[in-house]
Motif scaffolding. Structure first.
Motif, PDB file in Angstrom:
ATOM      1  N   ARG A 173      -0.552   4.880  -9.931  1.00 30.21           N
ATOM      2  CA  ARG A 173      -1.647   4.642  -8.996  1.00 30.21           C
ATOM      3  C   ARG A 173      -1.335   3.381  -8.205  1.00 30.21           C
ATOM      4  O   ARG A 173      -0.531   2.559  -8.641  1.00 30.21           O
ATOM      5  CB  ARG A 173      -2.983   4.501  -9.732  1.00 30.21           C
ATOM      6  N   SER A 174      -1.959   3.245  -7.061  1.00 29.61           N
ATOM      7  CA  SER A 174      -1.711   2.054  -6.253  1.00 29.61           C
ATOM      8  C   SER A 174      -2.515   0.873  -6.800  1.00 29.61           C
ATOM      9  O   SER A 174      -3.523   1.045  -7.487  1.00 29.61           O
ATOM     10  CB  SER A 174      -2.101   2.299  -4.798  1.00 29.61           C
ATOM     11  N   PHE A 175      -2.068  -0.323  -6.477  1.00 27.31           N
ATOM     12  CA  PHE A 175      -2.795  -1.515  -6.900  1.00 27.31           C
ATOM     13  C   PHE A 175      -4.180  -1.536  -6.261  1.00 27.31           C
ATOM     14  O   PHE A 175      -5.168  -1.925  -6.895  1.00 27.31           O
ATOM     15  CB  PHE A 175      -2.020  -2.773  -6.503  1.00 27.31           C
ATOM     16  N   PHE A 176      -4.265  -1.071  -5.019  1.00 26.45           N
ATOM     17  CA  PHE A 176      -5.555  -1.033  -4.333  1.00 26.45           C
ATOM     18  C   PHE A 176      -6.522  -0.098  -5.054  1.00 26.45           C
ATOM     19  O   PHE A 176      -7.705  -0.395  -5.185  1.00 26.45           O
ATOM     20  CB  PHE A 176      -5.335  -0.581  -2.891  1.00 26.45           C
ATOM     21  N   GLU A 177      -6.010   1.027  -5.528  1.00 27.48           N
ATOM     22  CA  GLU A 177      -6.843   1.958  -6.299  1.00 27.48           C
ATOM     23  C   GLU A 177      -7.239   1.336  -7.636  1.00 27.48           C
ATOM     24  O   GLU A 177      -8.381   1.480  -8.091  1.00 27.48           O
ATOM     25  CB  GLU A 177      -6.082   3.265  -6.532  1.00 27.48           C
TER      26      GLU A 177
END
Length: 593
Positions: A173-177
């Motif tokens: 998953r992305s860090f933003f997510e």
């Protein structure tokens, strides 16, 4: 006399130089080392780009760069090799590193640049005070305490997770997510994305594992002594580091061949070996016992054909990757000024800049400890300072220009817009730091090329999208007997496209080569550590045990406050209580055998 083992290093960037260095020092003169470099100088993306014919009366030409150099505290491999490169006049090139004591944030409309001073204690203690460190990071920025508290809770959860769980879960998953970035204010999101100003990180595109690891390292750096958490060179990269490095390697017998790009690798499938490489426009064939590839991501991907990829699982994943989806542009520009505008004693982020800008005023570091001024050392005497800027977003439209950087028709158009965005961030109502009349000339990284087909970048960077770890090759692929990778995109503990990652990859490549030669010598590796205190280390150790045995997180840790609705968050008192509860839980955990 026994025949020496021939090693061909393809690429003279930081990875290639590092591989040559380790082999030259560990090989007991058993290796014949040749470095083939496409350009006319060593260093790759790190090399200086002096502006020809700008020096007068014994001064050096004005120094351009691909981007400013940055040596954060969590670098271990690179400082180690710098300590082994003699410096002309005595000492080593590591002595050319100087500390920065501040970090600046330049917001549009602010009365002045906010300067974060790094004066925290030199030790975390038994348990990291995440709230104190993050509080220092956002103090004076106008970020709400609720948003700061939510971010602290996210980073505490990440800090408690074992490396294995981070790779298995957060890599995908992305860090933003991971931090639920879309639920924060626009102001906070700008600050989070300005994490790119220190290293090649993209919080929105990068995996939570990679970005989370580095954000945690940067937070922990706030506990280091002033000047130990952020270092820069005291002059151009070429003169302060690369030229002495090349001279030292030549003294150890390393041979350099410039203007020799690699065009093809010849594969002997039956013997699982590289039989040779084609070099230059003439297709000259070179042979070696071992090949160490130290090329940028995109050129390397073009060399991995079906026959080579079929020999090794990691190379097959690499070939299947859509390389253009893994990269972004992060390149430098320099603005040469008639007066030295120091701004702050360190790097500056521009969180409002559409093109994700960051900068450093370099003259203050390049003349530190010297009697001569910058104008006496470089150019024609009219330049007193240089502002070095990294441009990290080439796909966002700049409102004042109605274009992205990649849509610009010339380097002048890019440089003019970057200058405008910098002035917006720096020229607050208190004072006008930058004036048009101060600008002597500007330089854009020569890797950016403007063609009839559009803008091209010769050196894009890996930005580590979710899942990309599994698409990156190993430094020593098991399926190919004599091919190794010394490049910043391979799987390393550093796990970031940086000079540190390239140096670690080179050590892994050399160790693989030495093992296949049956030699016992090994290049030293420095595991990435998180100095968050012994109690946090205990939590991570227990989480590792729980994750490997049951594939679940440690079940007996206290639950954080929340969940919160969008725009809401914990009070700082709630965060403090939760930190105390975590610390108490860590003390209650028995020591693992």
């Amino acid at each position: 006399m026994a025949r020496r083992t021939k090693v061909a290093i393809l690429g003279g960037g930081i990875g290639g130089l590092s591989a040559a260095h380790e082999l030259a020092e560990l090989g007991d003169d058993a290796f014949e080392i040749d470095v083939y470099e496409a350009s006319e100088a060593v260093g790759g993306k790190a090399k200086s780009q002096f502006l020809a014919d700008t020096g007068r009366e014994g001064r050096l030409d004005l120094p351009g760069e691909h981007g400013f150099r940055f040596f954060p505290a969590w670098y271990s491999h690179l400082p180690d090799v710098m300590q082994r490169i003699p410096r002309p006049g005595g000492g080593t090139v590591a002595d050319n590193l100087v500390g920065c004591t501040e970090m600046g944030m330049a917001e549009v409309g602010a009365r002045q640049v906010y300067k974060l001073k790094r004066h925290r204690p030199s030790a975390v203690g038994e348990f990291v005070d995440m709230l104190a460190a993050v509080g220092d990071l956002f103090e004076g920025t106008g970020i709400s305490t609720m948003e700061m508290g939510r971010f602290v809770l996210s980073m505490l959860g990440f800090a408690c997770a074992s490396d294995e769980r981070r790779r298995d879960v957060y890599e995908n998953r992305s860090f933003f997510e991971f931090i639920r970035g879309a639920t924060y204010s626009e102001r906070f999101r700008r600050y989070i994305n300005s994490s790119r100003f220190m290293v090649a990180m993209d919080a929105q595109r990068g995996s939570a594992c990679t970005i989370g690891n580095k954000v945690l390292q940067l937070i922990l750096d706030f506990f280091r002594p002033k000047g130990a958490n952020d270092r820069v060179l005291n002059g151009p990269t070429a003169t302060r580091w690369l030229d002495p490095w090349e001279a030292y390697l030549r003294s150890r017998g390393v041979r350099f061949h410039f203007g020799r790009p690699v065009s093809a690798l010849e594969v002997d499938v039956s013997r699982r070996r590289i039989a040779g490489a084609r070099i230059g426009s003439t297709g000259e064939r070179i042979e070696a016992d071992h090949f160490i590839a130290s090329l940028p991501l995109e050129p390397m991907a073009l060399l991995v054909g079906d026959d080579l990829a079929g020999l090794d699982a990691s190379l097959m994943e690499f070939k299947r990757a859509r390389v253009h989806e893994l990269t972004a542009w992060m390149v430098g520009a320099q603005y040469f000024l008639r007066r030295d505008v120091t701004i702050c004693d360190g790097h500056i982020a521009f969180p409002d800049a559409p093109w994700a800008l960051s900068a450093i005023s370099q003259a203050q570091f390049w003349t530190r400890g010297q009697e001569e001024a910058f104008s006496a050392l470089y150019g024609d005497g009219s330049v007193a300072g240089v502002l070095s800027v990294d441009v990290s977003d080439w796909s966002t439209t700049a409102p004042g220009l109605s274009k992205t950087a990649a849509q610009c028709a010339s380097k002048e158009e890019v440089l003019d817009e970057v200058w405008r965005q910098i002035k917006q961030g720096l020229n607050g109502t208190k004072e006008e730091l930058l004036r048009d009349e101060d600008l002597v000339r500007a330089h854009l990284d020569t890797g950016i090329q403007f063609t009839a087909e559009g803008v091209r970048n010769a050196s894009p960077l890996l930005v580590h999208p979710p899942g990309s770890w599994y698409q990156r090759p190993l430094a020593a692929p098991e399926g190919v007997q004599n091919l190794f990778f010394a490049a910043d995109f391979v799987q390393t503990g550093t796990d970031l496209a940086t000079m540190e990652g390239a140096n670690e990859a080179a050590r892994l490549a050399v160790n693989g080569l030495l093992a296949r030669e049956g030699r016992s010598a090994r290049a030293t590796l420095f595991p990435t550590t998180e100095d968050a205190g012994p109690l946090m280390r205990k939590i991570k150790a227990w989480d590792r045990k729980s994750w490997l045995e049951q594939r679940r997180a440690l079940p007996n840790l206290p639950k954080p406050p929340g969940p919160f609705r969008d725009g809401e968050g914990p009070s700082l008192d709630e965060v403090k209580r939760y930190q105390a509860e975590l610390e108490a839980a860590a003390r209650a955990l028995p020591d693992l055998p």
